[in-house]
Enzyme design. Structure first.
Site, mmCIF file in Angstrom:
data_model
loop_
_atom_site.group_PDB
_atom_site.id
_atom_site.type_symbol
_atom_site.label_atom_id
_atom_site.label_comp_id
_atom_site.label_asym_id
_atom_site.label_seq_id
_atom_site.Cartn_x
_atom_site.Cartn_y
_atom_site.Cartn_z
ATOM 1 N N HIS A 109 0.879 -1.185 0.000
ATOM 2 C CA HIS A 109 0.000 0.000 0.000
ATOM 3 C C HIS A 109 0.911 1.227 0.000
ATOM 4 O O HIS A 109 1.828 1.323 0.828
ATOM 5 C CB HIS A 109 -0.865 -0.030 1.261
ATOM 6 C CG HIS A 109 -2.009 0.927 1.233
ATOM 7 N ND1 HIS A 109 -1.826 2.297 1.252
ATOM 8 C CD2 HIS A 109 -3.345 0.734 1.206
ATOM 9 C CE1 HIS A 109 -3.015 2.891 1.232
ATOM 10 N NE2 HIS A 109 -3.953 1.963 1.200
ATOM 11 N N ARG A 169 -6.198 10.221 -0.055
ATOM 12 C CA ARG A 169 -5.903 10.716 -1.407
ATOM 13 C C ARG A 169 -7.183 10.897 -2.221
ATOM 14 O O ARG A 169 -7.287 11.815 -3.026
ATOM 15 C CB ARG A 169 -4.939 9.753 -2.121
ATOM 16 C CG ARG A 169 -3.502 9.943 -1.652
ATOM 17 C CD ARG A 169 -2.575 8.900 -2.220
ATOM 18 N NE ARG A 169 -2.767 7.602 -1.603
ATOM 19 C CZ ARG A 169 -2.794 6.438 -2.220
ATOM 20 N NH1 ARG A 169 -2.615 6.394 -3.528
ATOM 21 N NH2 ARG A 169 -2.973 5.319 -1.557
HETATM 22 O O1 MEZ Z 1 -9.124 -2.065 -0.062
HETATM 23 C C1 MEZ Z 1 -8.285 -1.646 0.741
HETATM 24 O O2 MEZ Z 1 -7.183 -2.187 0.842
HETATM 25 C C2 MEZ Z 1 -8.561 -0.434 1.534
HETATM 26 C C3 MEZ Z 1 -9.961 -0.019 1.594
HETATM 27 C C4 MEZ Z 1 -7.556 0.233 2.087
HETATM 28 C C5 MEZ Z 1 -7.526 1.668 2.365
HETATM 29 O O3 MEZ Z 1 -6.653 2.354 1.839
HETATM 30 O O4 MEZ Z 1 -8.352 2.175 3.110
#
Ligand code: MEZ
Length: 538
Positions: free
Chosen positions: A318, A338
């Site tokens: 992420h 974002r």
């Molecule tokens: O789907 C995801 O991983 C999610 C909703 C994460 C996020 O950034 O909030």
């Protein structure tokens, strides 16, 4: 709370803010994205992967840490397990107490099957609980499942299994309706309409959220439903191996009581693996946004029982994990930040990538900025870039952060950082396993026709990269359908004599390849002791 050096950089971020608000950063071409990924995304670091030497995916690559577990022996090899006198007997055994497991249990119970959930921590201790930003579904005018499919297929590099992705997007509106009926408190406007936003790679606003604790709210509701239905949940009890019968069917699992170490035999006519992700494997040394129990257990058990893996070599980092303050290293900073307009900005206050590029591209962009370009901001845990959160209220008005992302506000307030006034420092964090056990669109593994998989343990739904909000969606869509299918299969399943002979066969295969790691798997819980010892030595 920031150091003087960081504050100098914050001033540069402030100086460029107005100009950035007026000029949106350019989108990258497809070729430029491919080049960026090849050069900077961790999936492309060949030295971080090994070849699998045994089992259905022999000859394919996987992260070294996962290969080590696949090349390990069973925790119970040679131990006495009483298969003739199971302590648990049920129609459907669900391994995992997160969103997929709970959804499967609810639907199997609804279909009249006898169900047991086993979970190594407590029900709800799962990545579902940690998901923040929302769940996708094309359920508004101007959008369609086809559009959703196109976005997700492209975002996943055209590698998703078409039938799986089709199911995901087609059943998404019904998944949201189901959650609404169960009582999930989605964000709604004054007229009661669902509020939806964009996520990275979405062409329509189809992200439904519960502020920035969407997963926690969904898990709360599912957990209540499991409790209301009085579905038995065995907590602090880990499945360690799938039991089979002499005809090759899944016939239950060997469980271990996490407190006493006692082995328990659970016999079941149908088994659902819903064990979630692998962030606590810390692939390539990355911190993680995952819960404590995310150690790929289902992949190991399923593989040893004969199921195959798909896309086990692709991991989602992420883009925005917290990198400062160190107490929250790796914690998720939701993509919703974002979506609401905060930009990714380097130490000079320059926006270096569109904030809503897909996750793999945004993560690679941050790694390049902090690495080769040397334009990150140094912290004691490593370099990071700014996520310019004060932009949100400049775009949407005062009070937006408290209203839409209160969990983020609170997390940083604990460290005297007011995200309404100051930007925050982020770096990619290990978030999701794109790969997992291979299933057909009916949810069953190919090799074992009464073994199902649902949730993050599945490979192939999203291809080689997943869009935000499609994981909360897949745990509901595939969890529900696994529960229904398991109940149906259990109704006409006759098991023959139970056996664990596949464990000895696997051990023989390891031996034939000369593999002796001295470790056992599944891992069950991360082992941070070695790291702590090393820190003490330093
Ligand atoms: O789907 C995801 O991983 C999610 C909703 C994460 C996020 O950034 O909030």
């Amino acid at each position: 709370m920031y150091t003087p050096q960081m504050m100098e950089s914050v001033r540069r971020v402030e100086d460029t803010r107005q100009a950035r608000l007026e000029a949106e950063p350019a989108r990258m071409s497809a070729d430029a994205k491919d080049e960026l990924l090849k050069n900077y995304h961790p999936d492309y670091r060949s030295e971080a992967f090994d070849t699998i030497m045994v089992g259905a995916n022999k000859g394919e690559r996987a992260p070294k840490e996962l290969v080590r577990l696949l090349h390990s022996n069973s925790r119970i090899l040679g131990k006495k397990v009483d298969l003739d006198n199971p302590s648990v007997e049920t129609d459907v055994l669900i391994i995992g107490g997160g969103g997929a497991g709970a959804s499967a249990a609810i639907e199997a119970d609804e279909a009249g099957a006898k169900v047991v959930i086993v979970t190594k921590l407590r029900i709800g201790d799962a990545n579902t609980m940690m998901a923040e930003g929302g769940i996708q579904a094309a359920d508004k005018p101007g959008d369609s499942p086809v559009q959703h499919y196109i976005d997700a297929f492209g975002g996943g590099h055209f590698a998703a299994r078409p039938q799986l992705l089709r199911k995901l997007v087609m059943e998404a509106p019904d998944a949201i309706a189901w959650l609404n009926r169960l009582g999930v408190m989605f964000d709604k406007d004054a007229e009661g309409n669902m509020i939806t936003t964009h996520g990275g790679g979405t062409s329509r606003k189809r992200m439904h959220a519960c502020k920035d604790y969407s997963g926690a709210e969904i898990m709360r509701t599912l957990r209540d439903e499991v409790a209301n239905r009085k579905i038995p949940v065995m907590e602090f009890t880990s499945a360690v191996e799938i039991i089979k019968d002499e005809d090759g069917h899944a016939a239950g699992a060997v469980l271990v009581n996490m407190e006493t170490g006692q082995l328990i035999t659970a016999k079941a006519k149908c088994v659902v693996i819903a064990t979630g992700g692998a962030g606590r494997m810390h692939y390539q040394g990355f911190p993680t946004s995952n819960h404590y129990g995310a150690t790929a257990d289902g992949l190991i058990m399923g593989y040893r029982a004969g199921a195959s893996l798909l896309y086990q070599d692709t991991i989602q980092y992420h883009p925005t994990g917290a990198v400062y303050p160190p107490q929250i290293l790796g914690a998720l900073v939701t993509e919703k930040v974002r979506s609401l307009g905060a930009m990714l900005v380097n130490t000079n206050g320059e926006a270096f990538i569109h904030p809503l590029e897909t996750r793999d591209v945004a993560a690679a962009g941050i790694i390049r900025e902090c690495g080769e370009r040397g334009l990150g901001v140094d912290t004691i845990t490593g370099s990071g870039v700014w996520l310019d959160t004060p932009m949100i209220e400049m775009i949407h008005g005062e009070g937006t952060i408290e209203k839409r992302i209160p969990a983020m506000l609170r997390m940083y307030m604990n460290y005297d950082i007011d995200i309404r006034k100051e930007p925050i420092l982020v770096y990619p964090t290990l978030h999701y396993q794109n790969g997992g056990l291979e299933i057909g669109s009916d949810g069953f593994t190919k090799a074992i026709d009464n073994l199902l998989v649902a949730g993050e343990a599945v490979g192939g739904i999203h291809g080689r990269n997943r869009l935000m909000g499609n994981s909360l969606l897949d745990i509901i869509v595939f969890g529900r359908s696994a529960g229904k299918a398991a109940a149906k299969r259990a109704a006409d399943m006759k098991l023959s004599k139970l056996t664990l002979s596949h464990l000895a066969d696997y051990a023989k295969e390891l031996e034939k390849e000369g593999l002796k790691t001295g470790t056992v798997s599944p891992l069950l819980l991360p082992d941070y002791r070695r790291e702590a010892d090393e820190m003490i030595e330093v």
